[in-house]
Design an enzyme around this catalytic site. Structure first.
Site, PDB file in Angstrom:
ATOM      1  N   HIS A  55      66.484 121.943  32.820  1.00 48.00           N
ATOM      2  CA  HIS A  55      67.095 123.210  33.231  1.00 48.00           C
ATOM      3  C   HIS A  55      68.001 123.768  32.150  1.00 48.00           C
ATOM      4  O   HIS A  55      68.941 123.105  31.707  1.00 48.00           O
ATOM      5  CB  HIS A  55      67.909 123.028  34.508  1.00 48.00           C
ATOM      6  CG  HIS A  55      68.313 124.326  35.139  1.00 48.00           C
ATOM      7  ND1 HIS A  55      67.508 125.022  36.002  1.00 48.00           N
ATOM      8  CD2 HIS A  55      69.438 125.071  35.012  1.00 48.00           C
ATOM      9  CE1 HIS A  55      68.115 126.129  36.386  1.00 48.00           C
ATOM     10  NE2 HIS A  55      69.290 126.188  35.795  1.00 48.00           N
ATOM     11  N   ASP A  57      69.742 127.823  31.107  1.00 48.02           N
ATOM     12  CA  ASP A  57      69.892 129.219  31.514  1.00 48.02           C
ATOM     13  C   ASP A  57      70.102 130.166  30.340  1.00 48.02           C
ATOM     14  O   ASP A  57      70.748 131.207  30.490  1.00 48.02           O
ATOM     15  CB  ASP A  57      71.068 129.352  32.480  1.00 48.02           C
ATOM     16  CG  ASP A  57      70.688 129.039  33.915  1.00 48.02           C
ATOM     17  OD1 ASP A  57      69.851 129.770  34.466  1.00 48.02           O
ATOM     18  OD2 ASP A  57      71.214 128.057  34.478  1.00 48.02           O
ATOM     19  N   GLU A 154      64.343 130.018  39.425  1.00 46.65           N
ATOM     20  CA  GLU A 154      65.468 129.368  40.109  1.00 46.65           C
ATOM     21  C   GLU A 154      65.882 130.201  41.317  1.00 46.65           C
ATOM     22  O   GLU A 154      66.706 131.097  41.224  1.00 46.65           O
ATOM     23  CB  GLU A 154      66.648 129.188  39.156  1.00 46.65           C
ATOM     24  CG  GLU A 154      67.772 128.369  39.768  1.00 46.65           C
ATOM     25  CD  GLU A 154      68.934 128.155  38.823  1.00 46.65           C
ATOM     26  OE1 GLU A 154      69.801 127.321  39.147  1.00 46.65           O
ATOM     27  OE2 GLU A 154      68.989 128.821  37.767  1.00 46.65           O
ATOM     28  N   HIS A 181      68.658 129.221  45.722  1.00 45.65           N
ATOM     29  CA  HIS A 181      69.794 129.129  44.805  1.00 45.65           C
ATOM     30  C   HIS A 181      71.027 129.020  45.691  1.00 45.65           C
ATOM     31  O   HIS A 181      71.074 128.150  46.554  1.00 45.65           O
ATOM     32  CB  HIS A 181      69.834 130.307  43.826  1.00 45.65           C
ATOM     33  CG  HIS A 181      70.808 130.083  42.707  1.00 45.65           C
ATOM     34  ND1 HIS A 181      71.985 130.779  42.600  1.00 45.65           N
ATOM     35  CD2 HIS A 181      70.792 129.202  41.686  1.00 45.65           C
ATOM     36  CE1 HIS A 181      72.664 130.340  41.540  1.00 45.65           C
ATOM     37  NE2 HIS A 181      71.950 129.377  40.972  1.00 45.65           N
ATOM     38  N   HIS A 226      69.833 122.800  44.539  1.00 42.58           N
ATOM     39  CA  HIS A 226      70.403 123.916  45.306  1.00 42.58           C
ATOM     40  C   HIS A 226      69.960 123.910  46.763  1.00 42.58           C
ATOM     41  O   HIS A 226      70.541 124.644  47.571  1.00 42.58           O
ATOM     42  CB  HIS A 226      70.088 125.282  44.683  1.00 42.58           C
ATOM     43  CG  HIS A 226      70.845 125.586  43.432  1.00 42.58           C
ATOM     44  ND1 HIS A 226      72.189 125.870  43.438  1.00 42.58           N
ATOM     45  CD2 HIS A 226      70.451 125.659  42.139  1.00 42.58           C
ATOM     46  CE1 HIS A 226      72.596 126.117  42.200  1.00 42.58           C
ATOM     47  NE2 HIS A 226      71.561 125.969  41.385  1.00 42.58           N
ATOM     48  N   HIS A 247      68.309 119.898  38.184  1.00 47.45           N
ATOM     49  CA  HIS A 247      69.653 119.796  37.601  1.00 47.45           C
ATOM     50  C   HIS A 247      70.662 119.434  38.685  1.00 47.45           C
ATOM     51  O   HIS A 247      71.428 120.258  39.157  1.00 47.45           O
ATOM     52  CB  HIS A 247      70.045 121.065  36.835  1.00 47.45           C
ATOM     53  CG  HIS A 247      70.013 122.345  37.625  1.00 47.45           C
ATOM     54  ND1 HIS A 247      68.915 122.772  38.332  1.00 47.45           N
ATOM     55  CD2 HIS A 247      70.952 123.318  37.805  1.00 47.45           C
ATOM     56  CE1 HIS A 247      69.176 123.934  38.909  1.00 47.45           C
ATOM     57  NE2 HIS A 247      70.410 124.279  38.613  1.00 47.45           N
ATOM     58  N   ASP A 316      71.674 121.936  32.377  1.00 43.83           N
ATOM     59  CA  ASP A 316      72.307 123.127  32.954  1.00 43.83           C
ATOM     60  C   ASP A 316      73.131 123.905  31.927  1.00 43.83           C
ATOM     61  O   ASP A 316      74.026 124.668  32.295  1.00 43.83           O
ATOM     62  CB  ASP A 316      73.185 122.752  34.155  1.00 43.83           C
ATOM     63  CG  ASP A 316      73.388 123.928  35.118  1.00 43.83           C
ATOM     64  OD1 ASP A 316      72.713 124.963  34.956  1.00 43.83           O
ATOM     65  OD2 ASP A 316      74.233 123.814  36.023  1.00 43.83           O
TER      66      ASP A 316
END
Length: 426
Positions: A55, A57, A154, A181, A226, A247, A316
């Site tokens: 993961h 971002d 995600e 999420h 999540h 993650h 993450d």
């Protein structure tokens, strides 16, 4: 070179004081040799088994900081992120799951469009730079000589409760979907309490089960990071393919709702899925201060409960602020592997953590897809009652005679001849 001056000082002391310093010199030399040996072993291992990280971002940061305008930046060196190509190479990252994430506030609005834009920037990023390569199969991940780019969505709000949308995302190269999420979807429950939307008693609805089954049929990895414990448990009991937590860390070490409790770790072991350990300080230390040892404690605990074959890494980076000392960005992964080697993890176990466990899961997901090849695409639809919102069109009838949908269509109260004339004129 770092030890040259201390060694010179010890040599001078030995010349002046004789054998009294010899034992200290031997201790320093042994410590230096041992440290160098473990560091070299780490780097050799990561050259052979480059990391597949679950993961990242960076795509979100490209939107926030640069409005997805890749022409204005050089991805080799970025100053506003935890990630760039040079640091990925320094961290011995062999493949990265890039998150196509859009805010929960876009749910029931323009989440699909925004997700498409994030997929677009990931695909452009991975085609514009010769060091990167878009990959969509376990074989391609295994064989690429570049940094493989996998696309992950995600948040289930990105598919707008539509199985056709899910299938089209797969066709665009998406190989993983997190069911939630920080917001519930109409069909799955989040671990978060930030957004109080789609509240209900059932954590995974009948349509949610259809999403799981269709992901199995497509060969798309189910990501339970999540998701609430209840939703994750329900998925683990029905999925024919292994799942991932892309993650997340261990609840027993840091009791965060984003982490995985021991009973789910045991179910995950039966499912043969993996937890890809999150490095964000709040999820490893339940606070702002953490170090490499704190992160390694999560690996040790998950290994004890579910076995080393159930573990990966999902840093993450660029999705959170505040990472442990010594793990500040993607270049620092070798420090974590070195810590685990020093804790007597074997090279075989760490080869699994770095990439082997993820590849096994991905291959099994594809194997289940192949077994289900004869199954037709699901045509199940979510009920309008479950997704009632002003932005959703009802294409089943021109005249909703009653119900909440009619409130959003003033024309519903018009006489039929007048309405037909109006439609023909338009």
């Amino acid at each position: 070179m770092l030890f040259l001056n201390p060694l010179q000082s010890l040599w001078t002391a030995w010349q002046s004081q004789g054998c009294a310093v010899t034992s200290l010199l031997v201790i320093v030399l042994l410590a230096w040799s041992s440290s160098t040996s473990v560091e070299q072993k780490t780097l050799d291992l990561m050259r052979r088994e480059p990391l597949i990280d679950g993961h990242n971002d960076l795509a979100l940061q490209l939107r926030i900081n640069y409005n997805n305008r890749l022409s204005t930046i050089d991805l080799h060196n970025l100053s506003k992120t935890h990630t760039d190509i040079e640091r990925l190479k320094a961290g011995h990252v062999g493949a990265q799951m890039w998150s196509a994430y859009v805010l929960c506030s876009s749910q029931d609005k323009d989440a699909v469009r925004l997700t498409l834009e994030q997929i677009d920037v990931i695909k452009r990023m991975c085609s514009n730079y010769e060091e990167l390569e878009l990959v969509t199969s376990s074989t391609a991940v295994r064989e690429t000589k570049k940094i493989g780019c996998l696309i992950a969505i995600e948040g289930g709000h990105s598919i707008d409760s539509s199985l056709p949308a899910l299938r089209m995302f797969y066709d665009l190269g998406v190989r993983s979907l997190a069911l939630t999420h920080t917001c519930n979807t109409p069909w799955a429950e989040t671990s978060s309490t930030i957004h109080r939307v789609h509240q209900r008693d059932i954590s995974l609805t009948e349509f949610g089960k259809e999403v799981v089954k269709e992901m199995n049929r497509l060969g798309m990895m189910i990501d339970l990071s999540h998701s609430s414990v209840s939703t994750a448990r329900a998925v683990l009991l029905i999925s024919r393919a292994p799942v991932i937590f892309s993650h997340s860390s261990a609840s027993a070490v840091c009791n965060s709702p984003r982490n995985v409790p021991d009973d789910l770790l045991q179910l995950l072991k039966e499912n043969r899925g993996i937890v890809m350990v999150n490095l964000y300080s709040q999820f490893v230390a339940c606070g702002n201060k953490a170090n490499i040892a704190t992160v390694a404690d999560h690996f040790d605990h998950i290994k004890k409960i579910a076995g080393p074959e159930s573990i990966g890494i999902g840093g993450d980076y660029d999705g959170a602020r505040g990472f442990p000392e010594g793990l500040e960005d993607v270049s620092k992964y070798p420090a974590l592997i070195q810590e685990l080697l020093q804790r007597d993890w074997t090279e075989h176990e760490l080869a699994g953590v770095l990439r082997g466990n993820f590849l096994r899961v991905f291959e099994q997901v594809e194997r289940v897809r192949d077994e289900l090849q004869a199954e037709p695409a699901s045509e199940k639809e979510i009920s309008l009652k479950e997704v009632d919102n002003p932005c959703r069109s009802n294409l089943r009838t021109l005249l909703p005679s009653s119900g909440s949908l009619g409130r959003h269509h003033p024309s519903a109260s018009l006489p039929l001849p007048f309405l037909l004339f109006f439609l023909i004129v338009l």
